[in-house]
Design an enzyme around this catalytic site. Sequence first.
Site, PDB file in Angstrom:
ATOM      1  N   LYS A   1       0.834  -1.196   0.000  1.00 19.78           N
ATOM      2  CA  LYS A   1       0.000   0.000   0.000  1.00 19.78           C
ATOM      3  C   LYS A   1       0.872   1.251   0.000  1.00 19.78           C
ATOM      4  CE  LYS A   1      -3.875  -1.963   2.719  1.00 19.78           C
ATOM      5  NZ  LYS A   1      -4.985  -1.841   1.770  1.00 19.78           N
TER       6      LYS A   1
ATOM      7  N   ARG B   1      -9.988 -11.961   2.080  1.00 22.88           N
ATOM      8  CA  ARG B   1     -10.811 -13.055   1.549  1.00 22.88           C
ATOM      9  C   ARG B   1     -10.082 -14.392   1.641  1.00 22.88           C
ATOM     10  NH1 ARG B   1     -11.316  -9.903  -4.044  1.00 22.88           N
ATOM     11  NH2 ARG B   1     -11.064  -8.225  -2.522  1.00 22.88           N
TER      12      ARG B   1
HETATM   13  N1  BES Z   1      -8.155  -4.105   4.452  1.00 17.42           N
HETATM   14  C1  BES Z   1      -8.322  -3.688   3.109  1.00 17.42           C
HETATM   15  C2  BES Z   1      -9.668  -3.003   2.871  1.00 17.42           C
HETATM   16  C3  BES Z   1      -9.830  -1.644   3.485  1.00 17.42           C
HETATM   17  C4  BES Z   1      -9.458  -0.514   2.789  1.00 17.42           C
HETATM   18  C5  BES Z   1     -10.415  -1.491   4.718  1.00 17.42           C
HETATM   19  C6  BES Z   1      -9.655   0.738   3.343  1.00 17.42           C
HETATM   20  C7  BES Z   1     -10.608  -0.247   5.261  1.00 17.42           C
HETATM   21  C8  BES Z   1     -10.227   0.870   4.569  1.00 17.42           C
HETATM   22  C9  BES Z   1      -8.266  -4.885   2.180  1.00 17.42           C
HETATM   23  O1  BES Z   1      -7.434  -5.916   2.577  1.00 17.42           O
HETATM   24  C10 BES Z   1      -7.741  -4.393   0.869  1.00 17.42           C
HETATM   25  O2  BES Z   1      -6.635  -3.971   0.825  1.00 17.42           O
HETATM   26  N2  BES Z   1      -8.577  -4.470  -0.169  1.00 17.42           N
HETATM   27  C11 BES Z   1      -8.212  -4.015  -1.446  1.00 17.42           C
HETATM   28  C12 BES Z   1      -8.648  -5.073  -2.436  1.00 17.42           C
HETATM   29  C13 BES Z   1      -8.128  -4.888  -3.828  1.00 17.42           C
HETATM   30  C14 BES Z   1      -6.613  -5.093  -3.861  1.00 17.42           C
HETATM   31  C15 BES Z   1      -8.811  -5.861  -4.744  1.00 17.42           C
HETATM   32  C16 BES Z   1      -8.941  -2.711  -1.718  1.00 17.42           C
HETATM   33  O3  BES Z   1     -10.058  -2.553  -1.257  1.00 17.42           O
HETATM   34  O4  BES Z   1      -8.345  -1.830  -2.327  1.00 17.42           O
HETATM   35 MN    MN Z   2      -5.428  -5.626   1.933  1.00 18.54          MN
END
Ligand code: BES
Ligand code: MN
Length: 509
Positions: free
Chosen positions: A285, A359
Amino acid sequence: MQISFVAPSSDVTAGAWVVGAAAPNGSGAALLPGAVRADKASGGALTRALKVSKFTGKAGQFVEVLAPGGLKVSRLLLVGLGKPQEVDEKGLETLGAQIAGRLYAGGETAATLDIDVPKDAKVEKAELAAHLAFGARLKSYKFDKYRTRDLDAYEKKLATLRVMTPDVAAARKAHAGLQAVADGIFLARDLVNEPPNILYPAEFARRARAALTKLGVKVEILGEAEMKKQGFGALLGVGQGSARESQLVVMQWNGGPSSKNKSKGKPIALVGKGVCFDSGGLSIKTGGGMMGMKGDMAGAAAVTGTMLALAARKAKVNAVGVIGLVENMPGGNATRPDDVLKSLSGQTIEVLNTDAEGRLVLADALTYTQRRFAPKFVIDLATLTGAIVATLGFEHAGVFSNNDELVSRIQAAGRYTGERVWQLPLDPFYDRMIKSKIADMKNIGGANSGAITAAQFLKRFIEKDTAWAHLDIAGVAWQDGEQKPMIPSWGTGWGVRLLNRLVIENYEN
Ligand code: BES
Ligand code: MN
Ligand code: ZN
């Protein structure tokens, strides 16, 4: 904060005397009996103050008279309850929280709530008292353990809260159940607020065991060796870049019919995503996107808090909570984009983005839960996608399900508690978006409908006709902007109230 319930007696002689007014249709503020008494005792201080205020009795309005002449109390606080027909449990909790907030701001140390049920209100006297107290309790939460300076500025001085009610025994009973829920919410908030250098998977597991075992919950902790033996390839794939060991925690509360009773004894199951820190892994990230990712275990926290609430109030239900605890980190041994993992279900997953890790954790936790417990239904909670935040913001969690009855029960519990959910679709069209070129599925969909493709992914791990609902709580698990009245911390503890209510309304007795 010490909360007690007392019968209405004579006038209040110390601390804050908190009284109420309603706003019957159109006709301005109507003082309730307690307020009339306080007004008389103070030689009309309230009526005089009302004349020079904008107070109309609307819910959440206040008039405060400091050091009123002729009385020993430190202040009179008149609060608006709004339209009598609209006074309900949820509104009273908000009001209790707002009252506590006012008293904290004023540096008050003791208070007596002397608030009557307005005529035509939907709640009983004991319920009114108990829910006001519950709201005040939720507002009393603090997470100050890492502060060492300016402690005065954060202190919440209100130490005793007395709630007057004509039905003391019933109020105490109603409040005991709510106190258990508050304990569960506070545990969930603590877990979400803890920094990730302190709360890593093994520490989370230890805390869950410490909090729950003494209440009669059976807690088992599986480490990496055991999970490897059993084939948790998806969950372990997420944790393998981390120096911290992944854990699976299984919590069982058996307050219902014996498990020998094949149908009635079936437990309900709650499954939680517990990513103690989500860096994204090798699909790392940005700096900004990583902030707050200590809260990526909020689903697991909600499950743990709910188990505590159910056990503490000795709920007549069989419930299992299963949480997958990992840390998603880059490293020499981390899962790579392009890796293929074999899940506990046997299905293979092509990992194209290591940041879609929740997931993977849930997939194995869901399989384990269904195969071991054959539950009545399973609900999973997860801060799963940024897409759900883009869709629903901070007011609703997303719900996805293969069972309409379960959805309407969750929605009803949401309306009662204020932890609201909004249903989004599942459909074979979205399922096709996670087809993989080389494995059974890939772990990301396309650029669009990200919350839905994540739910479709989970659905592939629901076996036969197990009733299932997935709650994407990424928008409600913590709050960065304006604080909600009952939630004085970053971690909200979202889900504990909702799930507890779901059980009360449908699965006890
Ligand atoms: N934990 C994050 C989702 C999240 C994002 C929660 C912002 C709270 C605030 C999750 O693991 C994630 O990173 N999801 C990605 C998925 C994508 C790579 C398909 C997302 O939502 O960007
Ligand atoms: Mn994630
Ligand atoms: Zn995550």
